[in-house]
Design a protein around this motif. Structure first.
Motif, PDB file in Angstrom:
ATOM      1  N   ALA A 563       0.794  -1.063  -0.042  1.00  0.00           N
ATOM      2  CA  ALA A 563       0.074   0.079  -0.264  1.00  0.00           C
ATOM      3  C   ALA A 563       0.289   1.426   0.067  1.00  0.00           C
ATOM      4  N   PHE A 564       0.102   2.074  -1.140  1.00  0.00           N
ATOM      5  CA  PHE A 564       1.223   3.366  -0.895  1.00  0.00           C
ATOM      6  C   PHE A 564       0.646   4.170  -0.319  1.00  0.00           C
ATOM      7  N   VAL A 565       0.412   5.216   0.944  1.00  0.00           N
ATOM      8  CA  VAL A 565      -1.130   5.868   1.410  1.00  0.00           C
ATOM      9  C   VAL A 565       0.049   7.742   2.013  1.00  0.00           C
ATOM     10  N   THR A 566      -0.398   7.852   1.474  1.00  0.00           N
ATOM     11  CA  THR A 566      -0.669   9.647   1.374  1.00  0.00           C
ATOM     12  C   THR A 566      -1.311   9.810   3.337  1.00  0.00           C
ATOM     13  N   ARG A 600       1.234  -6.496   3.468  1.00  0.00           N
ATOM     14  CA  ARG A 600       2.799  -6.638   3.543  1.00  0.00           C
ATOM     15  C   ARG A 600       3.538  -5.636   3.376  1.00  0.00           C
ATOM     16  N   GLN A 601       3.726  -4.859   3.469  1.00  0.00           N
ATOM     17  CA  GLN A 601       4.360  -3.236   2.800  1.00  0.00           C
ATOM     18  C   GLN A 601       3.007  -2.143   3.122  1.00  0.00           C
ATOM     19  N   ILE A 602       3.736  -1.019   4.055  1.00  0.00           N
ATOM     20  CA  ILE A 602       2.830   0.178   3.630  1.00  0.00           C
ATOM     21  C   ILE A 602       3.895   1.325   3.568  1.00  0.00           C
ATOM     22  N   LEU A 603       3.843   2.283   2.804  1.00  0.00           N
ATOM     23  CA  LEU A 603       4.387   3.267   2.359  1.00  0.00           C
ATOM     24  C   LEU A 603       4.192   4.614   2.798  1.00  0.00           C
ATOM     25  N   VAL A 624       6.966  -0.648  -8.939  1.00  0.00           N
ATOM     26  CA  VAL A 624       8.248   0.287  -7.445  1.00  0.00           C
ATOM     27  C   VAL A 624       7.708  -1.064  -6.595  1.00  0.00           C
ATOM     28  N   ALA A 625       7.036  -1.375  -6.193  1.00  0.00           N
ATOM     29  CA  ALA A 625       6.573  -2.368  -5.445  1.00  0.00           C
ATOM     30  C   ALA A 625       7.403  -3.299  -5.750  1.00  0.00           C
ATOM     31  N   GLU A 626       7.769  -4.438  -7.447  1.00  0.00           N
ATOM     32  CA  GLU A 626       8.096  -5.220  -7.427  1.00  0.00           C
ATOM     33  C   GLU A 626       9.575  -4.606  -7.837  1.00  0.00           C
ATOM     34  N   HIS A 627      10.134  -3.618  -7.233  1.00  0.00           N
ATOM     35  CA  HIS A 627      11.216  -2.667  -7.154  1.00  0.00           C
ATOM     36  C   HIS A 627      11.846  -3.135  -8.899  1.00  0.00           C
ATOM     37  N   LEU A 648      11.755   6.110  -2.408  1.00  0.00           N
ATOM     38  CA  LEU A 648      11.319   5.508  -0.607  1.00  0.00           C
ATOM     39  C   LEU A 648      11.691   4.256  -0.142  1.00  0.00           C
ATOM     40  N   MET A 649      11.186   3.566  -0.970  1.00  0.00           N
ATOM     41  CA  MET A 649      10.850   2.081  -1.251  1.00  0.00           C
ATOM     42  C   MET A 649      11.994   1.421  -1.128  1.00  0.00           C
ATOM     43  N   ALA A 650      13.109   1.937  -2.255  1.00  0.00           N
ATOM     44  CA  ALA A 650      14.619   1.444  -2.154  1.00  0.00           C
ATOM     45  C   ALA A 650      14.516   1.556  -0.367  1.00  0.00           C
ATOM     46  N   ASP A 651      14.305   2.632   0.018  1.00  0.00           N
ATOM     47  CA  ASP A 651      15.230   2.704   1.502  1.00  0.00           C
ATOM     48  C   ASP A 651      14.712   2.254   2.727  1.00  0.00           C
ATOM     49  N   ALA A 652      13.607   1.542   2.508  1.00  0.00           N
ATOM     50  CA  ALA A 652      12.403   1.005   3.385  1.00  0.00           C
ATOM     51  C   ALA A 652      12.529  -0.204   4.118  1.00  0.00           C
ATOM     52  N   PRO A 653      12.888  -0.008   4.890  1.00  0.00           N
ATOM     53  CA  PRO A 653      13.067  -1.755   5.340  1.00  0.00           C
ATOM     54  C   PRO A 653      12.055  -2.288   5.131  1.00  0.00           C
ATOM     55  N   ALA A 654      12.456  -4.421   5.232  1.00  0.00           N
ATOM     56  CA  ALA A 654      12.109  -4.853   4.821  1.00  0.00           C
ATOM     57  C   ALA A 654      10.778  -5.025   5.287  1.00  0.00           C
ATOM     58  N   GLU A 655       9.371  -4.975   5.837  1.00  0.00           N
ATOM     59  CA  GLU A 655       8.489  -5.036   6.781  1.00  0.00           C
ATOM     60  C   GLU A 655       8.664  -6.438   7.367  1.00  0.00           C
ATOM     61  N   ALA A 656       8.436  -6.704   8.723  1.00  0.00           N
ATOM     62  CA  ALA A 656       8.443  -8.010   9.076  1.00  0.00           C
ATOM     63  C   ALA A 656       7.969  -8.712   8.721  1.00  0.00           C
ATOM     64  N   GLU A 657       7.473 -10.002   9.347  1.00  0.00           N
ATOM     65  CA  GLU A 657       6.201 -10.493   8.710  1.00  0.00           C
ATOM     66  C   GLU A 657       5.270 -10.789  10.443  1.00  0.00           C
ATOM     67  N   ASP A 658       4.202 -10.308  10.502  1.00  0.00           N
ATOM     68  CA  ASP A 658       3.488 -10.646  12.169  1.00  0.00           C
ATOM     69  C   ASP A 658       2.763 -11.734  12.039  1.00  0.00           C
ATOM     70  N   THR A 659       3.846 -12.359  13.206  1.00  0.00           N
ATOM     71  CA  THR A 659       2.494 -13.622  13.056  1.00  0.00           C
ATOM     72  C   THR A 659       1.728 -14.438  14.779  1.00  0.00           C
ATOM     73  N   THR A 660       1.655 -12.824  14.813  1.00  0.00           N
ATOM     74  CA  THR A 660       0.724 -12.912  16.531  1.00  0.00           C
ATOM     75  C   THR A 660      -0.342 -13.163  16.279  1.00  0.00           C
TER      76      THR A 660
END
Ligand code: WT7
Length: 681
Positions: A563-566, A600-603, A624-627, A648-660
């Motif tokens: 997701a790309f969010v403003t 998986r990712q919100i930018l 962009v999402a698929e680099h 921004l995407m290139a610098d964004a940390p890969a988001e950890a999978e949330d398994t809680t």
């Protein structure tokens, strides 16, 4: 349609696997079946319908006033009698219908057809006492326990269409569906076991009930036993009612076109569609595909569809298809790695499962875990292994064939959709030489084609729209409460022709390769979620200005949500505040739809790339999402925006999978990870 580089590699797959000889010799479907069905399509379906038990024979096989069909017109039957009573009457009451395997080891239950009949009758009597009558809708929000099957069949017995909501959906998703179909009774459980912990269900139902004033009763199965809130008068225990009811129940016979169930599925616009299936045609379709594709032999086979009953795969190939054939099935409650990453293989060895049906995303997860797990067990009982839910990549196909199928089982890659009722494109295990990655041929009696924009079949090797040109018995009859939407969605692009929303191509041999969705529907681990649905959930947060959601390819889940969010200017998004905001937005999506829809990712980005007319260019966001290198940017109002987002995407940390497991209200499955999702598992 353009074909991506990865797909063209896939389409040059040229390995072929002949049908296993012993299977071919004794298969229910023999080669002449294709010719027979092609020569007389309605005659073929009529023969298939004869396998069912009808109270009154039909007068006419098909009445077709496009796009509305009626199948087996004038015939009457009862679906639960076809799934249960008739097997008992035929002397097979002692046969096991379900070997149920609870998640905690050793927690198992076998239910014979005779026992199932008694339980279905009891549930039908109890539901009648709760005021359920023919035509009433009943919502079911249940874990993978035998009572779920009993509940569905009891509804079918009463002619009260069930509306099952996957228990991983949120309370909000549950209430909107209940309201849309007007259900007044809900069947649920206190909870279920998932990865060793209790996933509570009753609290989610309680929350949903706040916005469902018309629901009179909530019938609750005690599965996990923890304390639950109780609304006296509304809530009733299954063990106080169903288990105390009489096991005698005289079924009423219903018209072949009587509604059997509603199942909601995502479309391109925000609200899910209530797909309506009816009785005679649907049962004919699912029972014949079970018999001919899975080659079911009730005396010897042990069938396992490792999916959740909350999806159509479970409806058709855990409940109605196998039961109509009187076969023995396995049903498993929990996660694929509960009690060890070899849990499935242990189950297969223990019960001698002969036919397994699962999803590519699960297969890829098993690949990731490694072949040592299947190797721990003797899987030689397997003779047919099936795949469904998304295109299966050739590597996964080959891995499945060799590590699970021992290089001898027939692989059936089956293409179909919620709307289709049952499988439409598939190999037949004793006939078809299979190609890894291809769904191969329309099932006998099914007329599928690949159309170009002009509504004509495209040439071999060309991509196009996957369509069905003739009605089929398991087809949806309408969208509940919105026939206009039914006509517009499926039948308006090519009048009188069913538009699936998928792209496909036929190769030089005329075999079908399904290429995936052409619309804004994403396929996450085989679950359908629309981009708009997720965008709506995100913008429901008042801090959000705008959101664009795309599906990006993912090695395990097939597609992942990005997701790309403003954010509104007044809101702080720097540092920690931004991190918190992203987490909050992911939770919002989980609450509004379910965990399976959590991106998986919100930018967070200051702007979105738009055309001069203000349309968001999702195609570029997907790049962009698929680099990937960006495609054509000439139509953008401001082409620097997308470059900035890419940075921004290139610098964004890969988001950890949330398994809680999160809040109780969001239910059992956390489908943001394939381990949990297991496709439909
Ligand atoms: C979409 C339907 C009905 C089964 C479960 C999914 C994709 C399904 C295949 C396959 C390629 C497949 C399509 C379809 N799909 N099976 N064998 N090969 N794609 O039901 O949620 O209604 O989703 O799943 O894109 O449109 P559903």
């Amino acid at each position: 349609m353009t074909i991506s580089p990865e797909l063209s590699v896939l389409l040059h797959e040229n390995r072929q696997f002949d049908p296993p000889a012993d299977l071919a010799a004794n298969a229910n479907a023999q080669p002449e079946i294709y010719e027979r069905a092609a020569a007389d399509r309605l005659g073929f379906w009529s023969e298939q319908a004869e396998f069912l038990t009808w109270d009154r024979h039909w007068d006419e096989v098909l009445e077709w006033e496009a796009p509305h069909s009626k199948w087996f017109v004038g015939g009457t039957l009862n679906a639960s009698v076809n799934c249960v009573d008739r097997h008992v009457d035929a002397g097979n009451g002692g046969r096991v219908a379900f070997h149920w395997v609870g998640e905690p080891e050793g927690d198992t239950r076998a239910t014979t057809y005779a026992q199932l009949k008694d339980q279905v009758c009891q549930a039908a009597n109890a539901l009648t006492d709760l005021g359920v009558k023919k035509g009433d809708r009943v919502a079911i929000y249940m874990p993978m326990i035998p009572e779920t099957v009993v509940a569905m069949l009891a509804c079918a017995r009463l002619g009260a269409p069930h509306m099952v909501v996957f228990a991983g959906y949120s309370s909000e998703a549950l209430s909107t569906r209940i309201i849309d179909c007007g259900a007044q009774v809900v069947i649920t459980a206190d909870g279920s076991w998932r990865k060793g912990v209790i996933n509570e269900l009753k609290p989610a139902v309680d929350v949903a009930m706040d916005s469902c004033p018309d629901v009179r009763h909530v019938l609750v199965v005690k599965r996990t036993g923890q304390e639950v809130d109780w609304r006296t008068g509304r809530d009733v225990w299954w063990h106080d009612t169903v288990e105390k009811a009489s096991t005698d129940h005289t079924p009423e016979m219903f018209d072949s076109e009587h509604p059997l169930y509603i199942m909601y599925t995502s479309g391109t616009t925000g609200t899910p569609k209530g797909v309506l299936h009816t009785t005679g045609g649907y049962l004919t379709h699912v029972s014949s595909t079970s018999r001919l594709i899975f080659d079911m032999k009730p005396e010897t086979d042990v069938f396992w569809t490792a999916a959740d009953i909350g999806w159509v795969t479970g409806h058709s190939y855990i409940v109605y298809g196998p039961l109509a054939n009187g076969v023995t099935s396995v049903m498993y409650e929990g996660a694929p790695d509960a009690g060890g990453k070899d849990r499935w293989w242990k189950i297969i060895e223990h019960y001698g499962v002969t036919i397994l049906y699962t999803a590519p995303t699960t297969i890829r997860t098993f690949m990731k875990w490694g072949e040592e797990y299947p190797k721990m067990h003797d899987l030689s009982s397997l003779r047919i292994i099936g795949s469904v839910g998304e295109p299966i990549n050739p590597e996964a196909w080959i891995w499945y064939h060799s590590n699970i199928g021992g290089n001898t089982a027939a692989v059936v890659d089956t293409w179909w959709q919620t709307e289709n009722g049952g499988i439409l494109i598939t190999p037949l295990p004793g006939i078809t030489a299979t190609k890894p990655g291809a769904a191969m041929k329309p099932f006998p009696g099914i007329s599928a084609e690949v159309f170009g924009n002009d509504g004509k079949p495209v040439g071999r090797g060309e991509g196009g729209f996957l369509v069905v040109t003739e009605p089929w018995p398991g087809m949806l009859r309408t969208v509940w409460g919105d026939d206009e939407r039914y006509q517009r969605t499926y039948w308006s692009k090519f009048p009188g022709v069913y538009l699936s929303g998928d792209g496909a191509k036929k190769d030089d041999d005329g075999d079908f390769w399904v290429l995936g969705r052409l619309d804004d529907v994403m396929n996450i681990s085989g679950h359908r979620i629309s981009t708009t649905e997720v965008e709506h959930a995100i913008v429901s947060d008042l801090k959000v200005a705008e959101a664009a959601v795309v599906g990006a390819s993912d090695p395990i889940t097939g597609t992942a949500i990005v997701a790309f969010v403003t954010i509104k200017a007044s809101v702080d998004t720097e540092g920690e505040a931004g991190v918190r905001l992203v987490a909050e937005l992911r939770d919002t999506v989980a609450e509004r739809i379910g965990k399976l829809a959590r991106p998986r990712q919100i930018l967070l980005t200051p702007e979105l790339p738009k055309t001069r007319s203000g349309k968001i260019m999702r195609r570029l966001l997907r790049d962009v999402a698929e680099h990937r290198e960006l495609g054509d940017v000439t139509t953008l109002a401001d082409s620097t925006v997308v470059d900035m987002i890419a940075e921004l995407m290139a610098d964004a940390p890969a988001e950890a999978e949330d398994t809680t497991n999160g809040s109780a209200a969001s239910g059992v499955a956390d489908s943001t990870t394939a381990e949990e999702a297991g496709g439909h598992a």
